[in-house]
Design a protein around this motif. Sequence first.
Motif, PDB file in Angstrom:
ATOM      1  N   VAL A 105       0.877  -1.170   0.000  1.00 28.08           N
ATOM      2  CA  VAL A 105       0.000   0.000   0.000  1.00 28.08           C
ATOM      3  C   VAL A 105       0.912   1.217   0.000  1.00 28.08           C
ATOM      4  N   LEU A 106       0.679   2.119  -0.929  1.00 30.31           N
ATOM      5  CA  LEU A 106       1.461   3.345  -1.005  1.00 30.31           C
ATOM      6  C   LEU A 106       0.548   4.534  -0.757  1.00 30.31           C
ATOM      7  N   GLU A 107       0.895   5.376   0.203  1.00 28.20           N
ATOM      8  CA  GLU A 107       0.197   6.647   0.353  1.00 28.20           C
ATOM      9  C   GLU A 107       0.911   7.616  -0.572  1.00 28.20           C
ATOM     10  N   VAL A 108       0.150   8.282  -1.428  1.00 30.86           N
ATOM     11  CA  VAL A 108       0.737   9.137  -2.455  1.00 30.86           C
ATOM     12  C   VAL A 108       0.023  10.490  -2.509  1.00 30.86           C
ATOM     13  N   SER A 109       0.589  11.402  -3.293  1.00 33.10           N
ATOM     14  CA  SER A 109      -0.042  12.702  -3.524  1.00 33.10           C
ATOM     15  C   SER A 109      -1.231  12.522  -4.461  1.00 33.10           C
ATOM     16  N   GLU A 110      -2.052  13.558  -4.569  1.00 36.95           N
ATOM     17  CA  GLU A 110      -3.206  13.495  -5.464  1.00 36.95           C
ATOM     18  C   GLU A 110      -2.771  13.273  -6.909  1.00 36.95           C
ATOM     19  N   ASN A 118      -2.304   9.480 -11.601  1.00 37.19           N
ATOM     20  CA  ASN A 118      -1.463   8.887 -12.643  1.00 37.19           C
ATOM     21  C   ASN A 118      -0.919   7.506 -12.289  1.00 37.19           C
ATOM     22  N   CYS A 119      -1.326   6.965 -11.142  1.00 31.73           N
ATOM     23  CA  CYS A 119      -0.816   5.666 -10.667  1.00 31.73           C
ATOM     24  C   CYS A 119       0.714   5.651 -10.642  1.00 31.73           C
ATOM     25  N   ASN A 120       1.290   6.743 -10.168  1.00 26.52           N
ATOM     26  CA  ASN A 120       2.746   6.870 -10.091  1.00 26.52           C
ATOM     27  C   ASN A 120       3.233   6.335  -8.750  1.00 26.52           C
ATOM     28  N   LYS A 121       4.018   5.260  -8.785  1.00 27.98           N
ATOM     29  CA  LYS A 121       4.516   4.618  -7.560  1.00 27.98           C
ATOM     30  C   LYS A 121       5.905   5.090  -7.158  1.00 27.98           C
ATOM     31  N   SER A 122       6.529   5.964  -7.929  1.00 21.65           N
ATOM     32  CA  SER A 122       7.943   6.288  -7.720  1.00 21.65           C
ATOM     33  C   SER A 122       8.226   7.231  -6.554  1.00 21.65           C
ATOM     34  N   ASN A 123       7.239   7.924  -6.023  1.00 20.91           N
ATOM     35  CA  ASN A 123       7.494   8.909  -4.976  1.00 20.91           C
ATOM     36  C   ASN A 123       6.446   8.830  -3.855  1.00 20.91           C
ATOM     37  N   TYR A 126      -4.657   9.607  -0.181  1.00 21.20           N
ATOM     38  CA  TYR A 126      -4.656   8.849  -1.432  1.00 21.20           C
ATOM     39  C   TYR A 126      -3.765   7.620  -1.271  1.00 21.20           C
ATOM     40  N   PHE A 127      -4.320   6.443  -1.622  1.00 19.19           N
ATOM     41  CA  PHE A 127      -3.587   5.195  -1.515  1.00 19.19           C
ATOM     42  C   PHE A 127      -3.685   4.436  -2.830  1.00 19.19           C
ATOM     43  N   ILE A 128      -2.559   3.851  -3.246  1.00 22.19           N
ATOM     44  CA  ILE A 128      -2.535   3.011  -4.446  1.00 22.19           C
ATOM     45  C   ILE A 128      -1.787   1.722  -4.129  1.00 22.19           C
ATOM     46  N   SER A 129      -1.993   0.729  -4.977  1.00 23.13           N
ATOM     47  CA  SER A 129      -1.265  -0.526  -4.836  1.00 23.13           C
ATOM     48  C   SER A 129       0.157  -0.337  -5.357  1.00 23.13           C
ATOM     49  N   GLY A 130       1.100  -1.004  -4.690  1.00 27.68           N
ATOM     50  CA  GLY A 130       2.487  -0.967  -5.148  1.00 27.68           C
ATOM     51  C   GLY A 130       2.809  -2.069  -6.139  1.00 27.68           C
ATOM     52  N   ALA A 131       1.864  -2.979  -6.392  1.00 23.60           N
ATOM     53  CA  ALA A 131       2.090  -4.073  -7.339  1.00 23.60           C
ATOM     54  C   ALA A 131       1.934  -3.563  -8.772  1.00 23.60           C
ATOM     55  N   GLU A 132       2.749  -4.063  -9.644  1.00 27.00           N
ATOM     56  CA  GLU A 132       2.756  -3.640 -11.044  1.00 27.00           C
ATOM     57  C   GLU A 132       1.393  -3.855 -11.709  1.00 27.00           C
ATOM     58  N   LYS A 147      -6.940   1.312  -5.981  1.00 25.71           N
ATOM     59  CA  LYS A 147      -6.563   2.588  -5.383  1.00 25.71           C
ATOM     60  C   LYS A 147      -7.795   3.159  -4.705  1.00 25.71           C
ATOM     61  N   ILE A 148      -7.560   4.047  -3.729  1.00 26.29           N
ATOM     62  CA  ILE A 148      -8.689   4.608  -2.999  1.00 26.29           C
ATOM     63  C   ILE A 148      -8.347   6.007  -2.500  1.00 26.29           C
ATOM     64  N   GLU A 149      -9.354   6.859  -2.534  1.00 24.25           N
ATOM     65  CA  GLU A 149      -9.258   8.203  -1.975  1.00 24.25           C
ATOM     66  C   GLU A 149     -10.152   8.239  -0.743  1.00 24.25           C
ATOM     67  N   ILE A 150      -9.568   8.591   0.390  1.00 22.16           N
ATOM     68  CA  ILE A 150     -10.311   8.694   1.646  1.00 22.16           C
ATOM     69  C   ILE A 150     -10.354  10.168   2.025  1.00 22.16           C
ATOM     70  N   ARG A 151     -11.531  10.675   2.296  1.00 19.56           N
ATOM     71  CA  ARG A 151     -11.682  12.070   2.737  1.00 19.56           C
ATOM     72  C   ARG A 151     -12.077  12.060   4.205  1.00 19.56           C
TER      73      ARG A 151
END
Length: 184
Positions: A71-76, A81-86, A107-113, A121-125
């Motif tokens: 699970v990756l917490e990421v920026s909006e 863009n499903c960008n896992k690099s940062n 914002y959370f996305i999967s780290g799996a390719e 992915k999911i957006e929690i407010r």
Amino acid sequence: MASSKTLVPCLALLLLFVISFSEAKNFHIGGRKSSWKIPSYPTEYNHWASKKRFQIGDSIDMKYDGKVDSVLEVSEEDYKNCNKSNPIKTYNDGNTKITFDKSGPFYFISGAEGHCEKGQKIEIRVITPKHVNPPAAPQPSPAAAGDYIHHVPAPAPHRAGAASLNVGFLSCALAAVGVFVALF
């Protein structure tokens, strides 16, 4: 005047009643215990989240195979863009619990390719305490012919749902029994 033998149990009853309606909630992503996986349709997780009222102190559980996913917490922007690099934070233990300590979007996305691109992915407010009972949304003006109309999902039901009522009722019933025993 009320005796202390009656006053103390009544105050205990009141305290239990107040606490039962103010406790933090723990949510399983998608409402399922084995939750963090490619959903059955791309917007499934956000559809689920849009029906919830997340508050400061609430938490989410994500269960998954930590050997093949994360699970990756990421920026909006990275979320869109499903960008896992940062990532802001990375979780890969297979049993992730995230507690929200502030209001705003998360914002959370999967780290799996390829999983994020398939909707994992999911957006929690997380709402602020002053927005627990939001005012009614203003009515949109009628669109001109040919204009695109964007439909916004309805707001989630009020926070005090059936689970809160059940806990509150149970707490009150136990406190009432305590008062009865203390009086007799």
